[in-house]
Design a protein around this motif. Structure first.
Motif, PDB file in Angstrom:
ATOM      1  N   PRO A 186      -8.594  -0.285  -2.195  1.00  0.00           N
ATOM      2  CA  PRO A 186      -8.136  -1.577  -1.698  1.00  0.00           C
ATOM      3  C   PRO A 186      -8.510  -2.652  -2.717  1.00  0.00           C
ATOM      4  N   VAL A 187      -7.682  -3.665  -2.853  1.00  0.00           N
ATOM      5  CA  VAL A 187      -8.003  -4.748  -3.776  1.00  0.00           C
ATOM      6  C   VAL A 187      -8.225  -6.019  -2.977  1.00  0.00           C
ATOM      7  N   MET A 227      -1.865   0.103  -2.801  1.00  0.00           N
ATOM      8  CA  MET A 227      -1.201   1.397  -2.864  1.00  0.00           C
ATOM      9  C   MET A 227      -0.057   1.481  -1.870  1.00  0.00           C
ATOM     10  N   ALA A 236       2.343   0.490 -10.344  1.00  0.00           N
ATOM     11  CA  ALA A 236       1.361   1.570 -10.479  1.00  0.00           C
ATOM     12  C   ALA A 236       0.695   1.824  -9.140  1.00  0.00           C
ATOM     13  N   PHE A 237       0.409   3.084  -8.884  1.00  0.00           N
ATOM     14  CA  PHE A 237      -0.373   3.414  -7.706  1.00  0.00           C
ATOM     15  C   PHE A 237      -1.828   3.053  -7.977  1.00  0.00           C
ATOM     16  N   SER A 238      -2.420   2.282  -7.109  1.00  0.00           N
ATOM     17  CA  SER A 238      -3.848   2.038  -7.270  1.00  0.00           C
ATOM     18  C   SER A 238      -4.549   2.702  -6.106  1.00  0.00           C
ATOM     19  N   HIS A 239      -5.765   3.112  -6.340  1.00  0.00           N
ATOM     20  CA  HIS A 239      -6.397   3.989  -5.358  1.00  0.00           C
ATOM     21  C   HIS A 239      -7.591   3.395  -4.660  1.00  0.00           C
ATOM     22  N   VAL A 258       3.064  -0.332  -2.909  1.00  0.00           N
ATOM     23  CA  VAL A 258       3.829   0.404  -3.920  1.00  0.00           C
ATOM     24  C   VAL A 258       4.493   1.625  -3.302  1.00  0.00           C
ATOM     25  N   GLU A 302      -2.331  13.320 -10.162  1.00  0.00           N
ATOM     26  CA  GLU A 302      -2.810  13.006  -8.827  1.00  0.00           C
ATOM     27  C   GLU A 302      -2.373  14.053  -7.805  1.00  0.00           C
ATOM     28  N   MET A 344      -8.604  -8.298   2.071  1.00  0.00           N
ATOM     29  CA  MET A 344      -8.558  -6.968   1.487  1.00  0.00           C
ATOM     30  C   MET A 344      -7.140  -6.459   1.667  1.00  0.00           C
ATOM     31  N   PHE A 345      -6.705  -5.686   0.732  1.00  0.00           N
ATOM     32  CA  PHE A 345      -5.290  -5.418   0.683  1.00  0.00           C
ATOM     33  C   PHE A 345      -5.070  -4.049   0.064  1.00  0.00           C
ATOM     34  N   ASP A 346      -4.321  -3.215   0.742  1.00  0.00           N
ATOM     35  CA  ASP A 346      -4.092  -1.855   0.269  1.00  0.00           C
ATOM     36  C   ASP A 346      -2.852  -1.844  -0.632  1.00  0.00           C
TER      37      ASP A 346
END
Lengths: 380, 380, 380, 380
Positions: free
Chosen positions: C303-304, D309, C298-301, D312, C62, D305-307
């Motif tokens: 928004p969830v 990243m 873990a870094f997620s890239h 972390v 990354e 919605m939630f960041d």
């Protein structure tokens, strides 16, 4: 506006740092000498503090008589031109260029310990338990400082502080009260160690010296209920009540264990804080309830007898704490800022820097019911 | 398939619960009598356990001689038809209808304490520090049970257990090993109290009795390094090494404090666990490093001298723990299931229920280097 | 004896430190260039490490593509002659004179972060959350280092490490396995954050990359039961089982939430560890039981979407962790030393320093089911 | 003297317990009906409470409209003759004979949850996360109670409470204020979850409803500095300042993230407490500093919605909390007893029991800036 003017003035004063300063140094046991020393230079991450006021602590008396547990420069702290004193406050006068957390002219109180930052304890935030305690000299300089214990302290016009040992004095707080911030830091470290959230819990403080009184004041401020302080001095017991204690027990008049049982519906207290240095550990064990905790915050100078069976069968935890660790000086300053209790009442006497020996005598012999004796280094 | 058959058989056996059972009762100090008692009925949230095996613990010896610290039914535990024994395991034979967490026929080990569930300690999960300890009788029945201490225990064919004091025996584990699960629970409670994550930390265990040996085994299983056990018995020291200790120090041959310093690069250990009951608290304080912790897991029967100054100046924490609290019996079972170390080595002798007095003699006098002595109530 | 010889040899080699070294530097996004750089000099409290091997991590990919979140010297990390790479190990080759914790010739693995030691987080031991992250340059140099992120890393023949970022490689552990110690440090930081004592608790790991696999291995080593790993790759699932997972769920074949419920008696797991970086937070919330905890490692890239209601109504805690904080690299090394599981299985490919681009391609595209790709800087 | 007379009178009133009582029951969504019910009998460890006053909570509105998340008696809570209402206080009128912790005539406030006492969570003191939530009926009655959620609540003249759900009302506190003790318990559970010792830490509260306002009041009382509350209502913001908040930010006038940065020297806050139920999680993540913590104390009814990243990379912890767990209702009562802030200001409207529908309308529609609406069941 007024503040800006004051700051500018402070900076002007700051710019005029003399080459030499008055400082007390320790020649031999109980042999202090007022002398001149060069004003020290701040190293990396350090500040030069112009001392305004410095309070006397029981460990000052001790260290001046018998020397520091951690020896200065690999020997007794005598005849090293070493300056004791650790409960001081003042104004930042010069800063290492890398320090932007503070500014020249800012009023600061101090904490004593700067950890080495690299031993196992410091890495986990326990800088008052630094495994390199006392190592600030010579080949194996690890950067540990305990000002007034292992490095020069505050019975002088200027002192050096690592940025980690500074805390801003809240606006409106006088110099004498500000010297109590570090004492408050010990009291908060006690409460932190005991679990932090003492609201609704019963707290007994054994011993109404400055640390004990601050413990009572903070415990009540944080919602402990009831707060009980025991001592043998009526004046200190009276003061404890003023600072927030719900009950003050004179152990010459009433058995303290019975008193605590009576005031806690027979159960004993959640937390017992030992601030007397006397042989009262078994008393504490009788006072604390099943599953409760004891914190020892005073140095005692004789082995104590101890019913270890009780500790086990009642599932009790016992914590020795040193100093004012885990950033609790900052917590103390925040609560003192709110004036929940009038910490100024703990301060009873003021002397000038030149009068340090008299000040020590007042503190040692508790002359005129002295509790916290402060030495003013600068005029207010 | 095989399991199902076994379970059905177990259930059939379970259905044939006799009206009476053999049980030892305590008439006077060291006066045990084998008698017949009615098989007890499980109350709400309780199970009837058919006892297979029961191990002897140091506190059995004590309670049989001098009585329980928490008295049975408001008096000495003598002449009450009371049955001691607390380290047992067996098969669930009958269940209160409200219990669906277990099933008849299931093999279970036990923990000792069921808290009242309503005092301040139980409400916070500290059920071994229950403030209603011993209150399971008469008007003020609060429901506390400490089987084999304040309520009937396992030197009998059947015993009653609250659902909170049961833990499934891992598949493939024999009866004798399963009696060690509760001992393991104490060892895990020690490690939990000391912070849980001992991986990479140095651990000293003082005393190679069953709890000490389990502490050494678990500490190593969880990654402590090094693990050092001290004792005076070569056979126990040898066993400690087999269970995972890195070093075993015979204190008759080497000063244990010096040994610990030598093995920890001069720093002392992060954690010291006192399992001997001897007057070794100052030794522990010399062994532990600055900021470290001591856990006391053994009942000692004499006041100990104690250098309180050291506790304070080194910022040491000291925990007395009682029993096997905070669900650590389940943790112990989970680790023992993995067979990281062979706990069966701790079990040295087996007797029949009828031979309980002989078994107690072996345990008390350490005949034939006895460590864990087990009484089998049923044939394997 | 043998060791001594090896050490002397190492010291001899150490004495011959060249003036220049091969090092990869980052010119632009995904533009690495192999060049020559001066071998750096250790500053106060620092060591020069001769790199033997360096593993590739997802964050290397990354950072090489898009730059570090904390910018190098106040700008993009491009065209600064900056060297990435953070999972390396090697031999200490030169030491600042003040460092006596290590010796020249000693094999060491690394952790990434050295905190500033003076912000609020560092003072409390949270050095991976340093508030002066990235400040190691210019006027406001606070001394923070995150090697391979904000300071030069290990895709080179030599690297500089603060003493706080070194950990000895256990005897007998090979270079490639030793590069996994820092990965293990992240896994241990996960378990530490989740409460430390996972024995007997159910643990789900989402995602079988290196961190996830190490989490599964460590969780089982510390007694978690059951340990469940979910992924989409059969080869990784198979590997998880070899490393100690009790169950490996291919989410292409079975709904992972249903699987977890099935394997935890319908209750859900005590702990869920998110190591995939995918949009699985709601899945984790469905898997975890009431009162349980989720750790995101873990870094997620992207928004969830997230059902906040569930977090509240089920009293769930959720921890984001960065790196390998709170001394967990040392814990990891201690457990890996015991070889509870064969971490070497995670290492699948080896390349030479000159082949870094190919190595990165293997890691990125998972060529030949690559998991951990290691670049050897020196011959073994 | 006066108190004794009052108590005797209370006991006389208590002796006259009627056979029937007025109670609201829920027939269908938003269909409440005032009816007569038999006065219930206290079971083991239970008390009968004569309700004096009951406050309305956001979850009352919700449960009355859509039903409880944990269904009553295995079905929707409608048409079961079920009585909602959970923030009540009153006088103990009858006690199970085994209860000696309270006495008839004593004024008590309540907490909502009584755990089953036997699941893994209850055994560890997390009774609001009881794994047997809602199981108080039929075959598998595990004894869990959440009054006004899964068992009958306080919109009635009498209610049943397990001894674990009672807390004495401090002397001199009025009925309406006492209904806020349980709300205070949630606020204290927030602070407990965030680490307990908030003195000196910066705290942001998002949302100035009753829980948010109490969080601000308690945070300040415990020394947090600064305390910042954000809302859209000027009247609530004004109230927040009166209760102790240092800053009140109207998010319609100023970006709240920028405001927090401005007020925390650019660093962000140590703690962010989400009490609004709105989609503000990313806002909270922007507000909190590296290594800080977020607590979610409000039910939100839409996915957010939630960041992930950010969670972390900034090493942030996020806690969902349910109710008022871990004995924090008692802590809240202890602090409220000290009147650090005037919680009575949160109470804005009073109605009679017969007027419950109007009261609910006021609460739902915030008529006349209603904050806490109280229903008085008995005349003061």
């Amino acid at each position: 506006m007024k503040t800006e003017v004051a700051e500018t003035a402070a900076q002007n004063r700051a710019s005029a740092i003399p080459a030499h300063m008055k400082a007390w140094v320790l020649d031999g046991p109980d042999q202090l000498r007022l002398t001149e020393k060069p004003v020290p230079e701040p190293g990396p991450a350090e500040a030069l503090v112009r001392v305004h006021a410095v309070a006397l602590c029981g460990s000052d008396l001790e260290i001046i008589s018998t020397g520091s547990p951690a020896l200065i420069q690999g020997g007794l702290p005598f005849n090293k031109n070493w300056t004791p004193g650790h409960e001081y406050m003042g104004t930042i006068t010069k800063l290492d260029p890398g320090v932007d957390e503070y500014r020249v002219g800012q009023r600061v109180a101090v904490e004593i310990h700067a950890g080495c930052g690299r031993c196992e304890r410091c890495r986990m935030g326990m800088y008052t338990s630094c495994l390199n305690y006392g190592m600030n000299y010579g080949e194996h300089n690890k950067g540990h400082r305990a000002n007034g214990f292992t490095t020069d302290g505050g019975f002088a016009e200027f002192a050096i502080n690592h940025v980690n040992t500074l805390v801003p004095v809240p606006d409106g707080m006088g110099d004498e009260e500000a010297t109590l911030i570090v004492t408050g830091g010990t009291a908060m470290y006690v409460l932190d160690t005991l679990g932090g959230l003492v609201a609704g819990a019963s707290v007994v403080v054994i011993g109404g010296g400055p640390v004990g009184l601050m413990c009572a004041g903070f415990a009540k401020a944080l919602g402990a209920d009831p707060v009980i302080l025991t001592d043998i001095s009526d004046s200190r017991l009276k003061l404890a009540l003023k600072l927030g204690a719900d009950y003050a027990i004179n152990v010459k008049c009433e058995d303290p264990v019975e008193a605590v049982k009576r005031l806690t519906a027979g159960k004993g207290a959640h937390y017992v804080i030992e601030c007397s240095g006397a042989d009262v550990l078994n008393q504490a064990l009788e006072m604390v309830n099943r599953g409760g905790s004891i914190c020892m915050a005073a140095f005692s100078h004789h082995p104590v007898m101890f019913d270890a069976m009780k500790l086990v069968s009642n599932n009790v935890s016992m914590y020795g704490i040193r100093g004012e660790g885990r950033s609790n000086v900052r917590r103390a300053a925040a609560i003192m800022k709110q004036r929940r209790f009038d910490a100024r009442l703990i301060h009873t006497h003021t002397f000038k820097l030149e009068e340090l020996p008299t000040a020590l005598k007042y503190a040692r012999e508790r002359i005129e019911d002295a509790i916290k004796v402060v030495v003013r280094v600068r005029e207010a």
